[in-house]
Design an enzyme around this catalytic site. Structure first.
Site, PDB file in Angstrom:
ATOM      1  N   ASP A  67       0.820  -1.213   0.000  1.00 29.60           N
ATOM      2  CA  ASP A  67       0.000   0.000   0.000  1.00 29.60           C
ATOM      3  C   ASP A  67       0.857   1.268   0.000  1.00 29.60           C
ATOM      4  O   ASP A  67       2.083   1.219   0.171  1.00 29.60           O
ATOM      5  CB  ASP A  67      -0.971   0.008   1.196  1.00 29.60           C
ATOM      6  CG  ASP A  67      -0.329  -0.444   2.497  1.00 29.60           C
ATOM      7  OD1 ASP A  67       0.914  -0.401   2.602  1.00 29.60           O
ATOM      8  OD2 ASP A  67      -1.069  -0.853   3.406  1.00 29.60           O
ATOM      9  N   ASN A 136      -7.932  -3.048  14.119  1.00 29.37           N
ATOM     10  CA  ASN A 136      -9.306  -3.314  13.656  1.00 29.37           C
ATOM     11  C   ASN A 136      -9.357  -4.517  12.705  1.00 29.37           C
ATOM     12  O   ASN A 136     -10.388  -4.762  12.088  1.00 29.37           O
ATOM     13  CB  ASN A 136      -9.884  -2.071  12.969  1.00 29.37           C
ATOM     14  CG  ASN A 136      -9.097  -1.667  11.729  1.00 29.37           C
ATOM     15  OD1 ASN A 136      -8.162  -2.360  11.332  1.00 29.37           O
ATOM     16  ND2 ASN A 136      -9.474  -0.557  11.115  1.00 29.37           N
ATOM     17  N   HIS A 138      -7.502  -4.917   9.962  1.00 24.93           N
ATOM     18  CA  HIS A 138      -7.167  -4.673   8.554  1.00 24.93           C
ATOM     19  C   HIS A 138      -5.864  -5.372   8.161  1.00 24.93           C
ATOM     20  O   HIS A 138      -4.988  -5.599   8.992  1.00 24.93           O
ATOM     21  CB  HIS A 138      -7.128  -3.171   8.223  1.00 24.93           C
ATOM     22  CG  HIS A 138      -5.952  -2.428   8.752  1.00 24.93           C
ATOM     23  ND1 HIS A 138      -5.965  -1.069   8.968  1.00 24.93           N
ATOM     24  CD2 HIS A 138      -4.714  -2.820   9.112  1.00 24.93           C
ATOM     25  CE1 HIS A 138      -4.799  -0.683   9.419  1.00 24.93           C
ATOM     26  NE2 HIS A 138      -4.020  -1.717   9.520  1.00 24.93           N
ATOM     27  N   GLU A 143      -9.675  -2.051   4.995  1.00 27.19           N
ATOM     28  CA  GLU A 143     -10.299  -1.699   6.264  1.00 27.19           C
ATOM     29  C   GLU A 143     -11.610  -2.483   6.438  1.00 27.19           C
ATOM     30  O   GLU A 143     -12.179  -2.983   5.463  1.00 27.19           O
ATOM     31  CB  GLU A 143     -10.593  -0.188   6.288  1.00 27.19           C
ATOM     32  CG  GLU A 143      -9.344   0.691   6.190  1.00 27.19           C
ATOM     33  CD  GLU A 143      -8.531   0.754   7.479  1.00 27.19           C
ATOM     34  OE1 GLU A 143      -8.661  -0.133   8.349  1.00 27.19           O
ATOM     35  OE2 GLU A 143      -7.724   1.697   7.623  1.00 27.19           O
TER      36      GLU A 143
HETATM   37  P1  PGA Z   1       1.852  -1.707  12.951  1.00 28.09           P
HETATM   38  O1  PGA Z   1       0.664  -1.690  11.916  1.00 28.09           O
HETATM   39  O2  PGA Z   1       2.809  -2.730  12.457  1.00 28.09           O
HETATM   40  O3  PGA Z   1       2.409  -0.315  12.882  1.00 28.09           O
HETATM   41  O4  PGA Z   1       1.257  -2.058  14.261  1.00 28.09           O
HETATM   42  C1  PGA Z   1       0.189  -2.881  11.394  1.00 28.09           C
HETATM   43  C2  PGA Z   1      -0.935  -2.559  10.464  1.00 28.09           C
HETATM   44  O5  PGA Z   1      -1.661  -1.581  10.704  1.00 28.09           O
HETATM   45  O6  PGA Z   1      -1.105  -3.289   9.476  1.00 28.09           O
END
Ligand code: PGA
Length: 234
Positions: A67, A136, A138, A143
């Site tokens: 992404d 959440n 994702h 999302e």
């Molecule tokens: P993080 O994010 O590794 O910064 O916890 C993971 C994500 O949101 O996919």
């Protein structure tokens, strides 16, 4: 599904780096799907060590990041392209032309998304997809939603994700509101998936792996993936 609950992030990073290195050793021109965020940083540090100390070579590797923020140029310090350069690519022998990150600054977003998917297919599909997981549920910027989206697509970033990511920015006001993300199609078509989660993510990992499969918890779709490994900090 192969699920490993480990004691800390150092062990998680070492094991995940071993899985990635094994993929590259078995297939030196492997197509890797890569992720950003805090969780993979230790994994990338281990891979750099493996290059320096064991001669692990990325010379044939093709990479596709999951992404990118919409509106950020790839040189922007907050862009995911820049993150990848700083945390992995500039320290290993991957070829520049084999690095792919969606262009969040593209004028024609629909075309950028379509071409990204076409390029992944032209390169033979993803051999190993590395994923983090959001609080959440994702994966990438897929999302929570009422449906799973298959192609690479434009997405408005969830308010909770913008809050979580604000720690990387000077304030929440400057966290981009949208992103381009690889969709569930390329993720589910990957020959292997490696989901990693650090401290504080055990509950969402549990919901994703053992709860109902639903687009409300996007990572739950991995219950249907035939070759997924999960390494999380318990
Ligand atoms: P993080 O994010 O590794 O910064 O916890 C993971 C994500 O949101 O996919």
């Amino acid at each position: 599904m192969n699920v490993l609950a480990v004691a800390d992030a150092t062990i998680m990073s070492a094991l995940a780096a071993d899985v990635i290195a094994a993929t590259i050793v078995q297939k030196p021109n492997a197509v890797l799907g890569l992720a950003t965020g805090a969780t993979p940083m230790g994994v990338y540090a281990k891979l750099i060590e493996k290059q320096k100390e064991n001669g692990l070579s990325f010379a044939g590797v093709r990479s596709y990041n999951l992404d990118e923020y919409v509106g950020l140029h790839g040189n922007d310090p907050q862009s995911y392209r820049r993150y990848m350069m700083e945390n992995l690519f500039q320290h290993v022998d991957i070829k520049n032309e084999n690095i792919h990150v969606p262009n969040g600054d593209a004028t024609d977003i629909a075309r950028e998304c379509r071409q990204y998917d076409e390029q992944i297919v032209a390169d033979g599909g993803i051999d190993l997809q590395l994923l983090g997981i959001g609080n959440n549920g994702h994966i990438g910027f897929n999302e929570p939603s009422d449906h799973f989206t298959l192609p690479t697509h434009y997405v408005e970033i969830d308010a909770s994700t913008r809050e979580a990511n604000a720690r990387f920015f000077s304030s929440i006001d400057v966290v981009p509101k949208a992103a381009l993300t690889v969709g569930m199609g390329a993720i589910m078509a990957a020959r292997a998936v490696l989901l990693i989660a650090s401290v504080g993510k055990a509950d969402i990992v549990e919901r994703a792996l053992n709860g109902p499969v639903t687009p409300a918890v996007p990572a739950s779709i991995l219950q249907f993936h035939p070759n997924t490994t999960v390494i999380y900090v318990k």
